[in-house]
Design a protein around this motif. Structure first.
Motif, PDB file in Angstrom:
ATOM      1  N   ALA A  40       0.840  -1.198   0.000  1.00 18.94           N
ATOM      2  CA  ALA A  40       0.000   0.000   0.000  1.00 18.94           C
ATOM      3  C   ALA A  40       0.873   1.245   0.000  1.00 18.94           C
ATOM      4  N   GLY A  41       0.332   2.330  -0.534  1.00 16.33           N
ATOM      5  CA  GLY A  41       1.029   3.606  -0.590  1.00 16.33           C
ATOM      6  C   GLY A  41       1.058   4.129  -2.010  1.00 16.33           C
ATOM      7  N   LYS A  42       1.949   5.076  -2.238  1.00  9.61           N
ATOM      8  CA  LYS A  42       2.080   5.642  -3.578  1.00  9.61           C
ATOM      9  C   LYS A  42       2.789   4.648  -4.481  1.00  9.61           C
ATOM     10  N   PRO A  52      -0.215  -2.857 -31.186  1.00  6.06           N
ATOM     11  CA  PRO A  52      -0.342  -2.064 -32.404  1.00  6.06           C
ATOM     12  C   PRO A  52      -1.431  -0.992 -32.327  1.00  6.06           C
ATOM     13  N   ASP A  53      -2.180  -0.938 -31.223  1.00  9.44           N
ATOM     14  CA  ASP A  53      -3.266   0.026 -31.080  1.00  9.44           C
ATOM     15  C   ASP A  53      -3.024   0.933 -29.873  1.00  9.44           C
ATOM     16  N   ALA A  54      -3.754   2.037 -29.818  1.00 13.36           N
ATOM     17  CA  ALA A  54      -3.733   2.909 -28.644  1.00 13.36           C
ATOM     18  C   ALA A  54      -4.435   2.198 -27.494  1.00 13.36           C
ATOM     19  N   HIS A  55      -3.944   2.420 -26.277  1.00 14.59           N
ATOM     20  CA  HIS A  55      -4.538   1.829 -25.076  1.00 14.59           C
ATOM     21  C   HIS A  55      -4.565   2.853 -23.961  1.00 14.59           C
ATOM     22  N   GLU A  56      -5.598   2.758 -23.138  1.00 20.42           N
ATOM     23  CA  GLU A  56      -5.685   3.565 -21.933  1.00 20.42           C
ATOM     24  C   GLU A  56      -5.496   2.637 -20.737  1.00 20.42           C
ATOM     25  N   LEU A  57      -5.398   3.217 -19.552  1.00 21.57           N
ATOM     26  CA  LEU A  57      -5.309   2.415 -18.337  1.00 21.57           C
ATOM     27  C   LEU A  57      -6.202   3.059 -17.292  1.00 21.57           C
ATOM     28  N   ILE A  58      -7.139   2.276 -16.770  1.00 24.29           N
ATOM     29  CA  ILE A  58      -8.040   2.734 -15.724  1.00 24.29           C
ATOM     30  C   ILE A  58      -7.833   1.823 -14.523  1.00 24.29           C
ATOM     31  N   VAL A  59      -7.749   2.407 -13.336  1.00 22.52           N
ATOM     32  CA  VAL A  59      -7.540   1.654 -12.106  1.00 22.52           C
ATOM     33  C   VAL A  59      -8.741   1.879 -11.201  1.00 22.52           C
ATOM     34  N   VAL A  60      -9.437   0.783 -10.845  1.00 25.56           N
ATOM     35  CA  VAL A  60     -10.581   0.880  -9.942  1.00 25.56           C
ATOM     36  C   VAL A  60     -10.373  -0.039  -8.748  1.00 25.56           C
ATOM     37  N   ARG A  61     -10.879   0.387  -7.598  1.00 23.83           N
ATOM     38  CA  ARG A  61     -10.726  -0.342  -6.339  1.00 23.83           C
ATOM     39  C   ARG A  61     -11.966  -1.155  -6.022  1.00 23.83           C
ATOM     40  N   GLY A  62     -11.734  -2.330  -5.421  1.00 25.69           N
ATOM     41  CA  GLY A  62     -12.799  -3.103  -4.809  1.00 25.69           C
ATOM     42  C   GLY A  62     -13.654  -3.932  -5.725  1.00 25.69           C
ATOM     43  N   LEU A 104      -2.547   3.804  -3.334  1.00 20.08           N
ATOM     44  CA  LEU A 104      -3.345   2.592  -3.187  1.00 20.08           C
ATOM     45  C   LEU A 104      -3.433   2.155  -1.736  1.00 20.08           C
ATOM     46  N   LYS A 105      -4.655   1.904  -1.290  1.00 18.93           N
ATOM     47  CA  LYS A 105      -4.909   1.355   0.038  1.00 18.93           C
ATOM     48  C   LYS A 105      -4.977  -0.161  -0.087  1.00 18.93           C
ATOM     49  N   PRO A 106      -4.812  -0.883   1.019  1.00 18.16           N
ATOM     50  CA  PRO A 106      -4.914  -2.338   0.934  1.00 18.16           C
ATOM     51  C   PRO A 106      -6.259  -2.771   0.347  1.00 18.16           C
ATOM     52  N   GLY A 107      -6.217  -3.792  -0.486  1.00 16.26           N
ATOM     53  CA  GLY A 107      -7.428  -4.327  -1.102  1.00 16.26           C
ATOM     54  C   GLY A 107      -7.167  -4.811  -2.508  1.00 16.26           C
ATOM     55  N   HIS A 108      -8.253  -5.074  -3.227  1.00 19.76           N
ATOM     56  CA  HIS A 108      -8.176  -5.545  -4.613  1.00 19.76           C
ATOM     57  C   HIS A 108      -8.501  -4.402  -5.566  1.00 19.76           C
ATOM     58  N   TYR A 109      -7.787  -4.384  -6.679  1.00 23.89           N
ATOM     59  CA  TYR A 109      -7.982  -3.390  -7.727  1.00 23.89           C
ATOM     60  C   TYR A 109      -8.053  -4.107  -9.067  1.00 23.89           C
ATOM     61  N   GLY A 122     -10.383  -9.275 -22.899  1.00 31.86           N
ATOM     62  CA  GLY A 122      -9.447  -9.776 -21.893  1.00 31.86           C
ATOM     63  C   GLY A 122      -8.404  -8.794 -21.419  1.00 31.86           C
ATOM     64  N   MET A 123      -8.537  -7.534 -21.749  1.00 35.20           N
ATOM     65  CA  MET A 123      -7.514  -6.561 -21.366  1.00 35.20           C
ATOM     66  C   MET A 123      -7.814  -5.983 -19.987  1.00 35.20           C
ATOM     67  N   HIS A 124      -7.631  -6.835 -18.972  1.00 38.27           N
ATOM     68  CA  HIS A 124      -7.829  -6.433 -17.584  1.00 38.27           C
ATOM     69  C   HIS A 124      -7.073  -7.405 -16.691  1.00 38.27           C
ATOM     70  N   THR A 125      -6.725  -6.923 -15.498  1.00 33.18           N
ATOM     71  CA  THR A 125      -6.027  -7.770 -14.538  1.00 33.18           C
ATOM     72  C   THR A 125      -6.313  -7.295 -13.126  1.00 33.18           C
ATOM     73  N   ASP A 126      -6.193  -8.193 -12.184  1.00 31.40           N
ATOM     74  CA  ASP A 126      -6.334  -7.852 -10.758  1.00 31.40           C
ATOM     75  C   ASP A 126      -4.978  -7.436 -10.204  1.00 31.40           C
ATOM     76  N   LEU A 127      -5.018  -6.505  -9.283  1.00 29.35           N
ATOM     77  CA  LEU A 127      -3.822  -6.103  -8.548  1.00 29.35           C
ATOM     78  C   LEU A 127      -4.194  -6.160  -7.068  1.00 29.35           C
ATOM     79  N   VAL A 128      -3.408  -6.903  -6.296  1.00 33.39           N
ATOM     80  CA  VAL A 128      -3.642  -7.026  -4.864  1.00 33.39           C
ATOM     81  C   VAL A 128      -2.681  -6.098  -4.152  1.00 33.39           C
ATOM     82  N   VAL A 129      -3.241  -5.253  -3.274  1.00 35.43           N
ATOM     83  CA  VAL A 129      -2.436  -4.309  -2.520  1.00 35.43           C
ATOM     84  C   VAL A 129      -2.480  -4.727  -1.067  1.00 35.43           C
ATOM     85  N   GLN A 130      -1.305  -4.916  -0.462  1.00 32.65           N
ATOM     86  CA  GLN A 130      -1.198  -5.383   0.922  1.00 32.65           C
ATOM     87  C   GLN A 130      -0.802  -4.251   1.831  1.00 32.65           C
TER      88      GLN A 130
END
Length: 130
Positions: A40-42, A52-62, A104-109, A122-130
């Motif tokens: 957790a933290g910054k 080959p294409d443009a991509h964005e990145l969005i981060v959502v919690r929980g 990021l606070k602890p949890g799933h993103y 399929g362009m998504h993944t989980d990130l676990v923050v401890q």
């Protein structure tokens, strides 16, 4: 296109002398690597668009990787996620390297690209923050 997370580690110091963890995020064509864990933290998401294409990145919690869809059934309903969105990186062209610093606070993103059809493919993944 895929978001692949590579290891985390310390890099530049953030404000107040707090170490800034760095996580490499690689965007490619509709392939995703296994989820990673960070403290957790910054966190500096160092994003490289290798597709080959443009991509964005969005981060959502929980959330799990099943996010609310718009009526088109192809894109995520970002408006329904406003209160959980912790960061957005506008689309970057192929080969672009960009950074998104998030607290990021602890949890799933979930990290995802919401360009037309990318999340659904399929362009998504989980990130676990401890």
């Amino acid at each position: 296109m895929a978001l692949g997370l590579a290891g985390s580690g310390c890099s530049n110091g953030a404000a107040g002398g707090t170490p800034l963890a760095s996580v490499a995020v690689s965007e490619h064509d509709f392939h995703i690597k296994e989820a990673q864990k960070v403290s957790a933290g910054k966190v500096d998401l160092a994003v490289h668009n290798g597709g080959p294409d443009a991509h964005e990145l969005i981060v959502v919690r929980g959330h799990s990787q099943t996010l609310p869809m718009r009526n088109d059934g192809i894109t995520v309903n970002e408006e329904a996620l406003t209160s959980e969105t912790v960061g957005v990186l506008e689309p970057g062209n192929p080969g672009a390297r960009r950074n998104l610093v998030v607290n990021l606070k602890p949890g799933h993103y979930v990290l995802f690209c919401n360009m037309y059809g990318h999340y659904r493919a399929g362009m998504h993944t989980d990130l676990v923050v401890q």
